[in-house]
Design a protein around this motif. Structure first.
Motif, short mmCIF file in Angstrom:
data_model
loop_
_atom_site.label_atom_id
_atom_site.label_comp_id
_atom_site.label_asym_id
_atom_site.label_seq_id
_atom_site.Cartn_x
_atom_site.Cartn_y
_atom_site.Cartn_z
N UNK A 116 0.83 -1.20 0.00
CA UNK A 116 0.00 0.00 0.00
C UNK A 116 0.88 1.26 0.00
N UNK A 117 1.90 1.28 0.86
CA UNK A 117 2.80 2.44 0.93
C UNK A 117 3.54 2.63 -0.38
N UNK A 118 3.99 1.53 -0.98
CA UNK A 118 4.71 1.62 -2.26
C UNK A 118 3.80 2.19 -3.35
N UNK A 119 2.54 1.78 -3.35
CA UNK A 119 1.58 2.28 -4.33
C UNK A 119 1.39 3.79 -4.19
N UNK A 120 1.29 4.26 -2.96
CA UNK A 120 1.12 5.70 -2.73
C UNK A 120 2.33 6.48 -3.22
N UNK A 121 3.52 5.96 -2.94
CA UNK A 121 4.73 6.66 -3.36
C UNK A 121 4.88 6.68 -4.88
N UNK A 122 4.54 5.56 -5.52
CA UNK A 122 4.63 5.50 -6.98
C UNK A 122 3.61 6.41 -7.65
N UNK A 123 2.50 6.66 -6.97
CA UNK A 123 1.41 7.44 -7.57
C UNK A 123 1.56 8.93 -7.36
N UNK A 124 2.62 9.35 -6.71
CA UNK A 124 2.78 10.76 -6.40
C UNK A 124 2.92 11.60 -7.67
N UNK A 125 2.34 12.79 -7.62
CA UNK A 125 2.42 13.70 -8.77
C UNK A 125 3.22 14.96 -8.43
N UNK A 126 3.67 15.09 -7.17
CA UNK A 126 4.33 16.32 -6.74
C UNK A 126 5.84 16.19 -6.61
N UNK A 127 6.39 15.01 -6.82
CA UNK A 127 7.83 14.84 -6.77
C UNK A 127 8.24 13.66 -7.65
N UNK A 128 9.53 13.61 -7.99
CA UNK A 128 10.05 12.56 -8.85
C UNK A 128 10.02 11.22 -8.12
N UNK A 129 9.60 10.17 -8.82
CA UNK A 129 9.51 8.85 -8.18
C UNK A 129 10.44 7.82 -8.79
N UNK A 130 11.10 8.15 -9.90
CA UNK A 130 11.93 7.15 -10.59
C UNK A 130 13.09 6.66 -9.73
N UNK A 131 13.63 7.54 -8.88
CA UNK A 131 14.77 7.14 -8.05
C UNK A 131 14.37 6.25 -6.89
N UNK A 132 13.07 6.18 -6.56
CA UNK A 132 12.62 5.35 -5.45
C UNK A 132 12.12 3.98 -5.90
#
Length: 242
Positions: A116-132
């Protein structure tokens, strides 16, 4: 887990079905001094993340549900009637959620939280997520492996199935987008060394070394492409000024 989840779903649906029942449940929570004030959530059976939210909120109201069984005779009776209409053969005396069901909920919710936490982080629109991306992938991999190795009748079988799925989608390095690794390497907190460490935990020694070399090749190719583009831009700028 299916049996426990169905019990929770029917119980939450009962409470949410009318304002009167919601008020009764609220009084039960107050009498049991439940500190959590969130609303019960009814899940969408085909969406596991909603099931996770439903279980997490319902678990905090364990004492309130226990009290509801005592103070609202229609609670279990209504659910039993629903079970009969569905054609289920249930034990009318033992139907209510017992300690085992609540323990299952806690274990299952803890297991699903990482996804669930990973899904939230991947779905973010306010910061870059490729490095995570790779960090989350490693966390999921470790969580599945941990439950797979445990002698747990609740999660071992599910973890085994998930492990197979994980290997199908992420086990073959050739099928993965190398830029997702590049995103991690360019993060100054991790760089290439951390990626090499992760490869070492995922694959055999020689394959881990080969994969690290391939990512270095990708990095060099990217650098050369940007450098060539920069040279081209500089030449065009100088020609324009001349």
């Amino acid at each position: 887990m299916d049996e426990t989840i169905v019990k929770v779903r029917k119980s939450v649906r009962y409470v949410r079905s009318s304002s009167q029942r919601q008020n009764t449940f609220k009084l039960c929570a107050e009498k049991e001094k439940v500190e959590f004030k969130g609303q019960l959530c009814l899940d969408v059976p085909t969406r596991w993340n909603y099931t996770y939210i439903m279980l997490g909120k319902a678990e905090k109201y364990q004492k309130a549900f226990k009290r509801l069984e005592e103070e609202d005779p229609n609670y279990l009776m209504t659910i039993r009637e629903e079970e009969k209409e569905d054609g289920s053969d249930i034990d009318e005396v033992a139907w209510g959620m017992g300690d085992v069901d609540w323990e299952k909920m806690r274990i299952f919710s803890k297991f699903l939280k990482i996804f669930y936490d990973a899904t939230l982080r991947f779905s973010s629109a306010n910061y870059v997520t490729s490095n995570s991306f790779f960090l989350e992938l490693m966390s999921i991999h470790d969580t599945i492996d941990l439950e797979y190795e445990k002698d747990s009748y609740l999660l071992k079988k599910m973890a085994d199935y998930m492990k197979t799925k994980f290997e199908k989608y992420w086990g073959n390095f050739d099928n993965m987008n190398h830029l997702l690794y590049v995103g991690l390497v360019l993060d100054p907190r991790y760089k290439m060394r951390y990626l090499e460490y992760c490869f070492g935990t995922l694959y055999e020694n020689q394959k881990a070394v080969d994969m690290a070399k391939r990512i270095k090749v990708v990095l060099v190719d990217l650098y050369n492409a940007y450098a060539q583009n920069q040279v081209g831009s500089s030449s065009a700028s100088a020609a324009a000024q001349a």
